[in-house]
Scaffold this active site. Structure first.
Site, PDB file in Angstrom:
ATOM      1  N   PRO A   1       0.818  -1.211   0.000  1.00 55.92           N
ATOM      2  CG  PRO A   1      -0.204  -1.180   2.095  1.00 55.92           C
ATOM      3  CD  PRO A   1       0.604  -2.033   1.191  1.00 55.92           C
ATOM      4  CD  GLU A   2       3.670   3.626  -3.831  1.00 51.31           C
ATOM      5  OE1 GLU A   2       3.590   4.862  -4.002  1.00 51.31           O
ATOM      6  OE2 GLU A   2       4.400   2.908  -4.524  1.00 51.31           O
TER       7      GLU A   2
END
Ligand SMILES: [Zn+2]
Length: 279
Positions: A2-3
């Site tokens: 996840p960014e």
């Protein structure tokens, strides 16, 4: 992994289920993730009202009524699932559900992390900005402090390629490999370009591209890669269409460019770019 946009999506998914609600019970089902959980974590969380959920870089910050804040990082594979209240009680936690919050509403929030690179920590809300994982972070890319003057000064003083500069969390917080690749393509800047060689005009384009790329990704609910799921309890599989990331050998999306996307290794990470459009 996840960014920033995905973390923001999780935060937004959790907020209506947690903010203003009381944590009725906390089940901490193992002693650690990436690092040990803080002492007496379950006891410190149970009975607390969640005042608000904030985000700093890729950390979700859960402010509690007792004056502490829970820091949550999703790591490589962490995800939150929301299960609505059930008449006959919730099903037993699943494998890799490491922390389970039962809210006063009957809703259950589970933190599931197969690879266990995620983390949780508790600290005084007043001291969050001084926490060892937060203190060194640069400004938020979507915040007011990340302005043209700031970015230009930092890049002019840098002797690294722009790709590395933008991944440096001290320069700007929360940018990761995917969105840096996307940003550089949009701004037509080569990942190999020396940061200090960029003109003010191109730095302005770059800054706009960073904000646009992140904002669009947040708006589309974040992208979904590998085992990352949406915060709404469903398998939130957004088929996010990247312009360059993961598109080695495929045609550049710039109209009439005709070039294929290249992949090179830079500081151990893949850079995807068009060597015709990006200079
Ligand atoms: Zn191109």
């Amino acid at each position: 992994m996840p960014e920033l946009p995905e973390v923001e999506t999780v935060r937004r998914g959790l907020e209506p289920e947690m903010a203003g609600r009381i944590i009725k019970h906390t089940d901490v089902r193992r002693p650690d993730l990436r690092w040990p959980f803080p002492d007496r974590m379950a006891a410190r969380l149970t009975g607390q009202e969640v005042l608000r959920l904030r985000r700093r870089s890729k950390y979700i910050l859960m402010d509690l009524s007792g004056g502490e804040t829970l820091l949550i990082h999703l790591g490589m594979s962490g995800r939150m699932t929301i299960s609505p209240a059930k008449d006959r009680g919730h099903d037993a936690p699943q494998k890799h559900d490491h922390v389970v919050f039962d809210m006063s509403t009957g809703v259950r929030i589970s933190f599931n992390d197969t690879r266990r690179f995620g983390m949780m920590d508790l600290c005084d809300t007043d001291l969050v900005e001084k926490h060892r994982l937060i203190a060194g972070l640069g400004p938020e890319p979507l915040g007011n402090a990340f302005d043209q003057e700031y970015l230009a000064a930092k890049l002019k003083a840098s002797n690294t390629p722009i790709k590395s500069a933008l991944l440096d969390q001290r320069l700007v917080a929360g940018l990761g490999n995917i969105y840096v690749c996307e940003t550089l393509w949009r701004a037509r800047v080569s990942p190999l370009r020396k940061s200090a060689s960029l003109s003010s005009k191109r730095i302005a384009l770059l800054r706009s591209a960073i904000r646009d790329v992140l904002t669009e990704a947040i708006e589309s609910g974040g992208s979904s890669l590998q085992d990352y799921r949406q915060a709404d309890g469903e398998l939130g599989y957004f088929q996010h269409s990247f312009a360059v990331y993961g598109r080695e050998g495929q045609p550049c999306k710039t109209a009439e460019c005709g070039e294929k996307i290249h992949r090179i290794a830079q500081a151990g990470r893949s850079s995807f770019y068009c060597h015709k459009c990006q200079r």
